[in-house]
Design a protein around this motif. Sequence first.
Motif, PDB file in Angstrom:
ATOM      1  N   ASP A 239       0.815  -1.213   0.000  1.00 27.28           N
ATOM      2  CA  ASP A 239       0.000   0.000   0.000  1.00 27.28           C
ATOM      3  C   ASP A 239       0.853   1.269   0.000  1.00 27.28           C
ATOM      4  N   GLY A 240       2.160   1.103  -0.299  1.00 25.02           N
ATOM      5  CA  GLY A 240       3.015   2.269  -0.501  1.00 25.02           C
ATOM      6  C   GLY A 240       3.629   2.882   0.732  1.00 25.02           C
ATOM      7  N   HIS A 241       3.637   2.183   1.869  1.00 21.35           N
ATOM      8  CA  HIS A 241       4.217   2.727   3.086  1.00 21.35           C
ATOM      9  C   HIS A 241       5.665   2.231   3.267  1.00 21.35           C
ATOM     10  N   PRO A 242       6.511   3.023   3.895  1.00 22.34           N
ATOM     11  CA  PRO A 242       7.935   2.681   4.014  1.00 22.34           C
ATOM     12  C   PRO A 242       8.160   1.525   4.978  1.00 22.34           C
TER      13      PRO A 242
ATOM     14  N   ASN B  83      15.447   1.151  10.776  1.00 19.13           N
ATOM     15  CA  ASN B  83      14.761  -0.126  10.626  1.00 19.13           C
ATOM     16  C   ASN B  83      14.171  -0.642  11.940  1.00 19.13           C
ATOM     17  N   ARG B  84      14.588  -0.059  13.053  1.00 20.00           N
ATOM     18  CA  ARG B  84      14.061  -0.481  14.363  1.00 20.00           C
ATOM     19  C   ARG B  84      13.334   0.658  15.079  1.00 20.00           C
ATOM     20  N   ARG B  85      12.950   1.665  14.329  1.00 18.28           N
ATOM     21  CA  ARG B  85      12.343   2.842  14.957  1.00 18.28           C
ATOM     22  C   ARG B  85      11.007   2.524  15.612  1.00 18.28           C
ATOM     23  N   ARG B  86      10.344   1.471  15.146  1.00 20.26           N
ATOM     24  CA  ARG B  86       9.063   1.065  15.747  1.00 20.26           C
ATOM     25  C   ARG B  86       9.261   0.042  16.869  1.00 20.26           C
ATOM     26  N   HIS B  87      10.468  -0.472  17.004  1.00 17.10           N
ATOM     27  CA  HIS B  87      10.716  -1.573  17.942  1.00 17.10           C
ATOM     28  C   HIS B  87      12.005  -1.330  18.715  1.00 17.10           C
ATOM     29  N   MET B  88      12.074  -0.217  19.420  1.00 17.56           N
ATOM     30  CA  MET B  88      13.299   0.147  20.122  1.00 17.56           C
ATOM     31  C   MET B  88      13.649  -0.831  21.242  1.00 17.56           C
ATOM     32  N   LYS B  89      12.655  -1.542  21.770  1.00 15.34           N
ATOM     33  CA  LYS B  89      12.926  -2.514  22.824  1.00 15.34           C
ATOM     34  C   LYS B  89      13.858  -3.619  22.339  1.00 15.34           C
ATOM     35  N   LEU B  90      13.817  -3.895  21.044  1.00 15.29           N
ATOM     36  CA  LEU B  90      14.614  -4.982  20.491  1.00 15.29           C
ATOM     37  C   LEU B  90      16.055  -4.581  20.211  1.00 15.29           C
ATOM     38  N   SER B  91      16.342  -3.285  20.194  1.00 16.20           N
ATOM     39  CA  SER B  91      17.660  -2.819  19.766  1.00 16.20           C
ATOM     40  C   SER B  91      18.779  -3.340  20.656  1.00 16.20           C
ATOM     41  N   PHE B  92      18.566  -3.331  21.963  1.00 17.29           N
ATOM     42  CA  PHE B  92      19.607  -3.785  22.889  1.00 17.29           C
ATOM     43  C   PHE B  92      19.954  -5.255  22.634  1.00 17.29           C
TER      44      PHE B  92
END
Length: 312
Positions: A179-182, A280-289
Amino acid sequence: MTSRWKHDCPMSRAAFNKRFPDDASCARFLFEKRWPNGFVCPACSGLKAWQLTTKRITYECAACGKQTSVTAGTIFHRSHVDLLNWFQAIYAVASHSNGISALQLQAQLGLGSYKTAWLMLQKLRRAMVDPDRSLLEDLVEVDESDIPYRTKTDPIAGGQGRSQVGKLHFIGAIELSPDGHPQRIRLAPLQDFSAPSIGAFVAGAIEPGATILSDGFSAYKSLKGYNHQPTVVGAMAAHVVLPWIHRVFANFKRWALGTYHGVRKPHLRRYLDEFVFRWNRRRHMKLSFDTLIDIAAGLPHAGYRQFVDQTV
């Protein structure tokens, strides 16, 4: 840009301190990352070992006697910095949405040397690239951009168009949903605007068979194995034709100039890698660590000179 998703919050400082109060807790966590099903000797594949009391976080295989440190085969190997300090550094990098400079890291951790803080950040930026990450798929916007870079001999205003003067050039791609979203992005330094240079980036970032949207630049005409849909920009602004990749470019430039006050030429690739990791992790910052720990646990040691010489 209004998000359609709820942002995950990073782990709180209190939660981090409870989870990792000392070196031993960090070592146990790293052990579980390296050997989730229990110790496996790298020499003989033996499954039984005991921890030595005379050596720091080291295990001796009961079968062959080989001694293996928990940090061997990771970015922490041969480091004089305690594991707790390393984990604190990873927490700082993962929890600061805009990143952290070596000077800030030195102050936060109380490190005696700026060089130590700089090297730690270089190692962590290296761990921001997952060797097993998948290529971008389906519909992908691709374009090139630049960020100001000036030496003593460069003109103040820099060069124009695709001129190399006064600029650091890079190339980017962004995967779009049906649907054209990033979705995911890739960025990389661009040595020149030749078809081989652009083709090498595309081959390393985008799955064959994907549809590539470009501004019609001639270098894209030689791409093989892709559904290339060029749109000649002409007098039209490029961001109208390729809106999402140009938004990524604008965000990267603001981030690099705001957080690091500019980009040094030798380390452009590391800055691009860090931005890609964060985007690529801006929606899931909990996973970054945990993601940083996972990748760091699988990367071999690299020393100061290797980062300065850009051999890793």
